[in-house]
Design a protein around this motif. Structure first.
Motif, short mmCIF file in Angstrom:
data_model
loop_
_atom_site.label_atom_id
_atom_site.label_comp_id
_atom_site.label_asym_id
_atom_site.label_seq_id
_atom_site.Cartn_x
_atom_site.Cartn_y
_atom_site.Cartn_z
N LEU A 204 0.83 -1.20 0.00
CA LEU A 204 0.00 0.00 0.00
C LEU A 204 0.87 1.25 0.00
N ALA A 256 -1.13 -1.25 -4.50
CA ALA A 256 -2.37 -0.50 -4.43
C ALA A 256 -2.07 0.92 -3.99
N THR A 269 -9.03 3.58 -4.92
CA THR A 269 -7.85 2.76 -5.17
C THR A 269 -7.50 2.72 -6.66
N SER A 271 -4.96 -0.07 -8.53
CA SER A 271 -4.11 -1.22 -8.27
C SER A 271 -3.45 -1.70 -9.54
N VAL A 289 -6.11 -4.59 1.18
CA VAL A 289 -6.03 -3.12 1.26
C VAL A 289 -6.75 -2.61 2.50
#
Length: 359
Positions: A204, A256, A269, A271, A289
């Motif tokens: 992340l 992400a 998001t 990704s 996530v």
């Protein structure tokens, strides 16, 4: 007689926002190398168009589920997920796929591996890639799978019957730990990151850390070669910190990028799978996530300010819509513990029959 002559009995299902071939294990070669070669030829890989096979020229449509009765006493069927390349002859078993998972229960009932359980059937599925177990619950009126329904999911036109997926033992699916680096926050290639594995190893980061708003279209991201190169370097370095070694030819970890929600959801998001931008977001990717964001001091945790107290159902925005996931984490323990995680998907049978590989 060879598989080239007899073909392979299989079913194709659209499951979640992916599409794949579903095959019983006994209908494939026992040797993994021979199996992979056969599947590549069925899909038409390598070829960016996959014109001589069943693939749809994207990673989202070059997927295979290998299903078999399980020897585990508390499990109905085993499900091995294989991600095939498109323009490269690769077959990876290093990850789960929550979208393709949505079709495993219906496939198992269709093939008689699991009996229908009345108006509704629950199938316990062991995800061989990680050893974790999921329970898929779906409608089976009069003993048959009902694919028609009124549930809409982003990235799929029309509606279908719901498939409710509840996950268990997904912590450390590929790395052995929910926080595989041992930290809630790391610095990777100069970027603040959180590495989390709750069904899918994911890195992340805030979109702004890459000079993005987080609202770019799929096409904009796909055209940004410099960005994609940076994403690849970022995830490779993160993989080393996660103990995953050289992932240059692997589809995990995923990356992400997070931004504040702007379409009524709770987080936005973008990704990558693993380097090309995803047109939506994977089921288990979204679960990981949200799991990471719920941890205090994690990257993206600041975006949870304003979420209802004790919330577990999180609306995740992505380029083509929304995905609702249900995640609860106990962060009072060391290390943190996942209480539950799940999602609602849909699936539809496209064909059942015999597929013939190219020579």
């Amino acid at each position: 007689m060879t598989y080239d002559d007899t073909g392979v009995r299989c079913t194709m299902l659209r499951a979640g926002t992916s599409r794949g071939l579903y095959v019983e294990a006994h209908d494939l070669p026992a040797d993994p190398a021979e199996r992979d070669d056969l599947l590549l030829r069925l899909m038409g890989t390598p070829d960016p168009r996959q014109i001589d096979g069943l693939g749809g020229a994207t990673t989202l449509t070059s997927k295979v589920a290998v299903v078999s009765p399980s020897d585990e006493p508390e499990v109905d069927v085993d499900y091995l997920f294989l991600q095939l390349g498109v323009d490269e002859a690769t077959v990876s078993d290093r990850q789960n796929c929550g979208n393709i998972l949505a079709g495993v229960g219906p496939f198992a009932v269709e093939r008689g591996l699991v009996p229908a359980g009345g108006e509704e059937t629950a199938v316990r599925i062991r995800m061989v890639n990680s050893g974790s177990v999921a329970v898929a619950t779906f409608s089976t009126p009069e003993g048959r799978v009902e694919y028609r329904g009124d549930v809409a999911i982003a990235g799929v036109s029309g509606t279908a019957a719901p498939v409710v997926l509840a996950f268990t033992d997904t912590e450390g699916s590929a790395t052995g730990s929910l926080l595989p680096t041992g930290h809630v926050r790391d610095t990777v290639e100069g970027v603040e990151a959180t590495c989390v594995d709750n069904g899918m190893p994911v890195v992340l980061a805030l979109a702004e850390s890459f000079g993005l708003t987080g609202y770019e279209s799929h096409e904009e991201l796909a055209a940004d070669t410099a960005l994609l190169q940076r994403i690849d370097a970022f995830r490779r370095k993160a993989a080393q910190l996660m103990g995953m070694g050289d992932v240059s030819s692997a589809s995990v970890p995923k990356t992400a990028l997070l931004a504040p929600a702007r379409d009524g959801g709770q987080v936005c998001t973008r990704s990558f799978i693993p380097v090309q931008p995803h047109t939506s977001i994977g089921v288990l990717g979204a679960v990981s996530v949200v799991t990471g964001m719920l941890l205090p001091d994690a990257v993206g945790h600041e975006l949870t300010v304003g979420w209802p107290a004790g919330t577990s159902r999180v609306d995740v925005e992505h380029p083509t819509g929304h995905l609702l996931v249900d995640v609860a984490v106990d962060s009072s323990t060391t290390p943190p513990r996942v209480v539950r995680s799940g999602v609602v998907r849909t699936a539809r049978k496209l064909f059942d029959g015999t597929a013939y590989p190219r020579a």
